[in-house]
Design a protein around this motif. Structure first.
Motif, PDB file in Angstrom:
ATOM      1  N   GLN A  74       0.824  -1.190   0.000  1.00 58.57           N
ATOM      2  CA  GLN A  74       0.000   0.000   0.000  1.00 58.57           C
ATOM      3  C   GLN A  74       0.868   1.254   0.000  1.00 58.57           C
ATOM      4  O   GLN A  74       0.591   2.216  -0.701  1.00 58.57           O
ATOM      5  N   ARG A  84      -8.439  -5.915   0.851  1.00 60.14           N
ATOM      6  CA  ARG A  84      -7.058  -5.514   1.130  1.00 60.14           C
ATOM      7  C   ARG A  84      -6.962  -4.038   0.865  1.00 60.14           C
ATOM      8  O   ARG A  84      -7.377  -3.579  -0.184  1.00 60.14           O
ATOM      9  N   ARG A  85      -6.357  -3.291   1.801  1.00 62.95           N
ATOM     10  CA  ARG A  85      -6.366  -1.856   1.569  1.00 62.95           C
ATOM     11  C   ARG A  85      -5.457  -1.459   0.408  1.00 62.95           C
ATOM     12  O   ARG A  85      -5.697  -0.462  -0.248  1.00 62.95           O
ATOM     13  N   CYS A 113      -6.235  -5.826   5.898  1.00 61.19           N
ATOM     14  CA  CYS A 113      -6.766  -6.807   4.964  1.00 61.19           C
ATOM     15  C   CYS A 113      -7.446  -7.907   5.754  1.00 61.19           C
ATOM     16  O   CYS A 113      -7.305  -7.987   6.965  1.00 61.19           O
TER      17      CYS A 113
END
Lengths: 658, 119
Positions: free
Chosen positions: A452, A578-579, A613
């Motif tokens: 991320q 999931r970010r 996530c």
């Protein structure tokens, strides 16, 4: 007080069963494990690398399993990962214990040896890092030591594979040490009373009685499940009455007796030529924790990390892989093949369409995420193998104090920048439940993982440095405020910093590569299925026309409150899985020119504060229970949107990036 | 050997300037668990500690171990105030006998101090 040891009393034990590697943190257990089994676990130059027990078959001893355990500073254990050592004693069918000890820190090593030798389980001592001891002028007469302890002592240099042959020989026919330390009279009297009443255990009754007196929680649990309530009550009252004879806790009395014995052995077998060894690495190590010089050094480390992961990994490599390789070569080829060989149009779409498993799921995972996490894990591997991380803990202790923690938390927090799920597991090195909970909460809320981070950095860097600063400032502020509040709300005291600083070493290329590969394997196993499930979900939602409906449903929150375009809803939906997947969706939107700079910052802050996530939520549930996992999730989502919305209004009022 | 000077010679570890060595006398008011942990690292009375720094945390080196301690914790560690320069051998051989004798007296004095503190 004397240790009655004699080699004539040694008894041989048959084959079969497991060999457990035990020892203090950072003495080379995992390296020896690799040598004995040929299997790779993650080893690092900081305590707490092995938080779970690893096992594999021994190469030289067929049918024998080698079990690797996390380091233990002392028994009875204090942290969850330290408990693994006593758990191994009670739960494994043991053929032998293999203690790995640091030759240059003999006193500490032998304190543990004295405790392990009492157990009545065959024991071999590998005196590791003989080279470092040599370099620092410490000479240990291992034969003399072996005589004093009544057990085999094998000098080794695990990183160079020295002494492994002798170790295998010693483990072929391991022997029970007949080791007996005399404790003060009152204790001996109590042990003689208690031992015969205890049920049969994997360790000798005397050792179990001593563990009970020391208040070892694992021994207590084991006994509580096996004796009737009358005996348990008697055991408790006997321990209490014995305690009355002493000012200090029983565990302290036992430790002092062992220390006295160890002190005598050390002076008999060790020669120190010179003390205060000062090499170049020692001087650099001093700089790393220096209140003034430590900061530029940290700046240098961070800049190196930024350049390698942010510029090279997330920039150069991603460009080359995504735009060059995937978009122009691989994806057109896959699309062509799919169209040619698959007769059902909907399946072709599922594979290579707008939300195709290959064109979105695998492309995201392999072209965007893979280069970023690879460079991060490589850089992190170098950092941890060098021994820099605990020093960073010293430097940042005051900051952690604000959020009710101490500098030890730096290890899980920095690892969280790689993978939050992995870091959640590493919180076992923290001393109290309260600290573990605090770190897990902050990891889930405000520590973005490398995948991320790479996407976020890539997007923000394309806008301006100011955008990156706003994002970093807001996330750090949330981390500090929430940490400060949580530290006051969660009952319990903060424990003070007490941390060993391992010597600063030049990272070993082999170790770093092995570690990076092991972490990548774990990461890809976690990330690819989730990316595929996420893409499939998007595909189904799109086909069933639910996506437009969801986008509309999310409008008040996404458009009204956060001030983002309606398409962003889909990205946030993916953020639930999931970010970084969510962030990647926003990345694509930004690349299409759909977002203003202010919107990019708001979207990035919101998605960073998202729960990391599904895998990490499952890990929190496993480590801390379902209720905690649900509570953290329930706190994190509203918090993410609250902060995002407030930031959106703030930026609008300031007129920044509109 | 001369009689050891009075208890005023004992001082907290935080009072030892960085770069000097001092000998550990004991722990004052630390929880038993923390004391046991420090001893497990090898911090036993009589050990020479080289104080490396006090900020942002106290760092001490002894034998071949380096420990970082929060200042509040270092404050509860009691050492003999007669320090030595950091460089050179910590406990020169010719002084070894004297060191060993002093160990015992140091421990006695520390026990007395703790007793006084309790009362």
């Amino acid at each position: 007080m004397s240790a009655l040891t004699s080699s004539t009393e040694l008894t041989a034990v048959g084959s079969g069963g497991n060999i457990a590697l035990v020892g203090q943190p950072n003495v080379g257990k995992s390296v020896l494990f690799q040598l004995l089994t040929g299997r790779q676990t993650i080893a690092a130059n900081y305590p707490g690398t092995t938080v779970e027990i690893a096992r594999a078959e021994a190469r030289a001893l067929p049918g024998t399993t080698v079990v690797d355990t996390p380091g233990v500073v002392r028994l009875p254990p204090r942290t969850e990962d330290e408990r693994a050592t006593t758990q191994v004693l009670f739960r494994e069918p043991l053929r032998a214990l293999l203690q790995v000890g640091d030759a240059k820190n003999l006193r500490r090593t032998l304190l543990l040896t004295a405790q392990l030798a009492e157990m009545g389980v065959p024991l071999v001592l590998a005196l590791n890092m003989m080279d470092e001891a040599d370099q620092r002028g410490v000479r240990v007469h291992h034969r003399r030591l072996s005589e004093h302890l009544g057990l085999p002592v094998i000098p080794t240099v695990a990183v160079r594979g020295e002494g492994v042959g002798a170790l295998n020989d010693a483990l072929l026919a391991p022997q029970r040490p007949r080791f007996r330390l005399e404790y003060p009279e009152e204790i001996e009297f109590a042990v003689a009373e208690i031992a015969p009443r205890l049920p049969a255990a994997p360790i000798v009754p005397r050792a179990l009685a001593l563990m009970w007196l020391a208040g070892d929680s694992e021994a207590e649990d084991w006994l509580a499940n096996r004796v009737d309530s009358d005996l348990l009550r008697w055991l408790i009252s006997r321990r209490e009455s014995l305690q009355l004879s002493f000012h200090e806790p029983l565990s302290t009395i036992l430790q002092n007796t062992r220390l006295e014995f160890v002190g005598r052995v050390v002076s008999a077998v060790q020669e120190v030529e010179e003390e205060g060894w000062e090499g170049l690495s020692v001087r650099i190590a001093r700089l790393a924790t220096h209140p003034v010089w430590g900061l530029p050094l940290l700046g240098l480390v961070l800049y190196g990390l930024y350049w390698f992961v942010g510029v090279f990994g997330a920039g150069t490599l991603v460009d080359w892989l995504e735009t060059g390789l995937f978009e122009q070569v691989i994806n057109p080829w896959v699309a062509e093949q799919a169209a040619r060989w698959i007769p059902v149009p909907i399946l072709v779409d599922l594979l290579v369409g707008e939300y195709g498993l290959w064109t979105v799921g695998m492309t995201y995972a392999l072209a965007l995420i893979f280069p970023i996490v690879t460079t991060f894990f490589l850089a992190f591997g170098i950092l941890e193998d060098s021994g820099y991380l605990p020093r960073l803990g010293v430097l940042s202790n005051r900051l952690f104090r604000v959020i009710g923690l101490n500098g030890k938390a730096v290890v899980p927090m920095v690892l969280g920048l790689g993978c939050v799920t992995m870091a959640t597991l590493t919180t076992r090195i923290m001393e109290s439940k309260r600290e573990r909970l605090l770190v897990i909460l902050l990891l889930a809320l405000a520590v973005p993982c490398s995948a991320q981070l790479g996407v976020v950095m890539g997007m923000l860097a394309s806008i301006s440095l100011a955008a990156t600063m706003i994002w970093g400032g807001v996330v750090l502020a949330v981390l500090l405020v929430v940490g400060w509040l949580a530290a006051r709300l969660i009952p319990g005291d903060r424990s003070m910093l007490l941390m060993e600083l391992p010597p600063l070493r030049r990272p070993e290329v082999g170790t770093v590569v092995v570690k990076t590969l092991a972490r990548l394997e774990w990461y890809l196993k976690e990330v690819i299925p989730l990316f595929l499930i996420g893409t499939a979900l998007l595909f189904v939602l799109d086909r069933l026309e639910i996506l437009p409906w969801l986008t509309r449903a999310g409008e008040p929150l996404v458009v009204g409150w956060l001030g983002l375009p309606p398409q962003a809803s889909a990205a946030f939906l993916m953020g639930f899985l999931r970010r970084d997947f969510g962030a990647t969706g926003l990345f694509v939107m930004s690349a299409q020119g759909l977002l203003t700079p202010a919107q990019v910052v708001v979207a990035m802050v919101t998605v960073t504060l998202f729960i990391p996530c599904i895998a990490s939520v499952l890990m929190i549930a496993r480590e801390r229970g379902t209720r905690t996992a649900m509570a953290i999730t329930a706190l994190v989502f509203p918090m993410a949107f609250l902060v995002g919305g407030l930031l959106s209004r703030g930026l609008l009022a300031l007129g920044w990036g509109v | 050997m001369k009689n050891p000077p009075p208890d005023s010679q004992l001082e907290p570890l935080t009072a030892v300037p960085a770069g000097r060595r001092a000998r550990l006398a004991g722990f004052n008011g630390l929880p038993a668990e923390t004391q046991e942990c420090l001893r497990a690292y090898g911090l036993v009375p009589g050990t020479w500690l080289l104080v490396c720094q006090h900020a942002p945390a106290t760092v001490v080196q002894f034998e071949n171990t380096e420990l970082a301690l929060e200042n509040d914790l270092a404050w509860q560690i009691v050492v003999d105030g007669r320090t030595m320069p950091g460089a050179g051998p910590a406990c020169p051989e010719r002084e070894e006998a004297r060191c060993q004798q002093e160990d015992a007296s140091l421990r006695r004095r520390f026990a007395r101090l703790v007793r006084l503190g309790r009362e």
